[in-house]
Scaffold this motif. Sequence first.
Motif, PDB file in Angstrom:
ATOM      1  N   VAL A   1       0.852  -1.187   0.000  1.00 57.85           N
ATOM      2  CA  VAL A   1       0.000   0.000   0.000  1.00 57.85           C
ATOM      3  C   VAL A   1       0.887   1.237   0.000  1.00 57.85           C
ATOM      4  O   VAL A   1       1.666   1.443   0.926  1.00 57.85           O
ATOM      5  N   ARG A   2       0.752   2.038  -1.041  1.00 58.60           N
ATOM      6  CA  ARG A   2       1.499   3.301  -1.110  1.00 58.60           C
ATOM      7  C   ARG A   2       0.628   4.488  -0.719  1.00 58.60           C
ATOM      8  O   ARG A   2       1.111   5.460  -0.134  1.00 58.60           O
ATOM      9  N   ASP A   3      -0.681   4.424  -1.035  1.00 57.75           N
ATOM     10  CA  ASP A   3      -1.575   5.560  -0.848  1.00 57.75           C
ATOM     11  C   ASP A   3      -2.407   5.378   0.423  1.00 57.75           C
ATOM     12  O   ASP A   3      -3.055   4.339   0.631  1.00 57.75           O
ATOM     13  N   TRP A   4      -2.398   6.403   1.263  1.00 53.20           N
ATOM     14  CA  TRP A   4      -3.053   6.364   2.568  1.00 53.20           C
ATOM     15  C   TRP A   4      -3.927   7.603   2.738  1.00 53.20           C
ATOM     16  O   TRP A   4      -3.728   8.623   2.076  1.00 53.20           O
TER      17      TRP A   4
ATOM     18  N   ILE B   1       7.712   4.715   8.596  1.00 57.48           N
ATOM     19  CA  ILE B   1       7.825   3.325   8.153  1.00 57.48           C
ATOM     20  C   ILE B   1       7.848   3.214   6.633  1.00 57.48           C
ATOM     21  O   ILE B   1       8.557   2.383   6.068  1.00 57.48           O
ATOM     22  N   ILE B   2       7.079   4.076   5.958  1.00 58.28           N
ATOM     23  CA  ILE B   2       7.002   4.063   4.487  1.00 58.28           C
ATOM     24  C   ILE B   2       7.350   5.471   4.005  1.00 58.28           C
ATOM     25  O   ILE B   2       6.462   6.298   3.776  1.00 58.28           O
ATOM     26  N   PRO B   3       8.624   5.784   3.847  1.00 61.00           N
ATOM     27  CA  PRO B   3       9.007   7.160   3.503  1.00 61.00           C
ATOM     28  C   PRO B   3       8.395   7.675   2.202  1.00 61.00           C
ATOM     29  O   PRO B   3       8.179   8.891   2.064  1.00 61.00           O
ATOM     30  N   ASP B   4       8.119   6.778   1.241  1.00 66.96           N
ATOM     31  CA  ASP B   4       7.561   7.227  -0.029  1.00 66.96           C
ATOM     32  C   ASP B   4       6.038   7.134  -0.069  1.00 66.96           C
ATOM     33  O   ASP B   4       5.418   7.241  -1.138  1.00 66.96           O
ATOM     34  N   ALA B   5       5.414   6.943   1.088  1.00 65.64           N
ATOM     35  CA  ALA B   5       3.947   6.904   1.131  1.00 65.64           C
ATOM     36  C   ALA B   5       3.365   8.224   0.650  1.00 65.64           C
ATOM     37  O   ALA B   5       3.910   9.296   0.903  1.00 65.64           O
TER      38      ALA B   5
END
Length: 500
Positions: A168-171, A202-206
Amino acid sequence: MKKLIISMVLFSFAAAGIAQVIDNTSTRVQTSLNPGLKHLGTLIPRNIHQIDTSRWTLGCETIDREYADFNAYKEYLPALGIKRIRLQGGWARTEKDPGIYDFAWLDQIIDDARSRGLEIWLETDYGNPGYEGGGGRTLKGGFPTSEKALAAWDKWVELMATRYKGKVRDWAMWNEPDINKQHKPVDIADFNIRTAEIIKRIIPDARIGALSLASINPKFLEDCLQRFSDKGKLDLFYWVIYHGYTMNPDTAYTNVDKMREVVKRVAPKLKMWQGENGTQSEWCQSGALSKYPWTELTQAKWDARRMLGDIGHDVDSTVFTAADIDYRTTDFHNGLVRYGLLKTAGAVEGFRVLKVKMAYYAAQNVVSVFNDAVDLIPEYPCEVTCARALSIYGYKVKKNGQQVVVFWDKTKVPENVNDTTPATLKIKGGMFKSPVWVDTLTGDVYEIPADKMSVDGDTVTFKDIPVYDAPTFITERDSLLYEESARLVYERTHAKKQGQ
């Protein structure tokens, strides 16, 4: 491009032991519309593997509270053509007992969706009554407030981000926090920052959507964004998300334009995203835009106008929602609400799909043309003469520069009739040679006769073009993938036989 196909796509629901059908024939949607033009054929739908649709999202909400079942309708998603789906994280469903986490329900959905080629947009909500001061688990429920509950929230967000890193990239942040009147802009902004910082660690490119506001209130938005700015946290976010239901979908854009000015001034790097909008397909007792005699026809018109109005304003757009929702244990929503592109039964009957609505096929038609293959032409230079006020937007096909101009009567709430009004469109810099007129609801393609188009220098004029309260568009005939009408095929074949 013409292509002759007659097909029905059959999907088997093994779990339910039944079969459902998506109709891909040229007569999949039939209405009373009569534009007075020669019918050439019908658009061929395109699935998520055939087109790129980064501007569109489909809602798959409320599974976290078990008001809908992803497994009941998942087979219908790829054929729609919208690649990204919206899911809600469901803290209270995952951590029913403090400290004991069960992500199996969400794992199954995310893994299944990704296996079909779908992308995930995951929302962090709602609260957890299992903790004192843990907030509510439904819409209008408040944020967690106690020290223990806030620490538990942080832990859940951290576990979820860690679990779905790489998937999951998009939040997005907590849904519609402004509905709870105890939440002031500073509270919403600070809770967004708290949550987004965990995900980004945790997900720098989120890519994170901020706010998810129910309202389209420019001042409320400005107060939230200013708080982000004052705390130096604007860079945590990629989008600013709003909803904003209105009976006439076009009336929302007065405030949307004002909100855009706020974003340009306070947070110019943020993109705008309409994160939840749709209407119902029949009279329903609760929910946004309820207690009104909607029909499948007016729902399809409303959804198509919202979709194309959004991207016409350079806003990413979400269709609410994939399937009908059976709300329970909430005062604002009560019982089945019919926002879905699919008509479904309630929880007692396992949420089984009853039928594919007209709005599903309208959305299919919209995304088959208005996808990443076209670019919006800002301030499209089109002069309109019509007895009705129109919404009108122009696009350029990336690969060949051909134009698409889409328009509709924006004056009223969508009506359950299909009367047309003639309009003249004078387009400076228009690029049309063999234009066709296309209805987004039916997907029907019609020839524009030569006497309705004139060219004067770099200006193209279309005269007496039919307009009604659903989107239609003009583009080049050879830019479309469509199935030629059975009548034209018959007439051509019969003429050949007579000539032999």
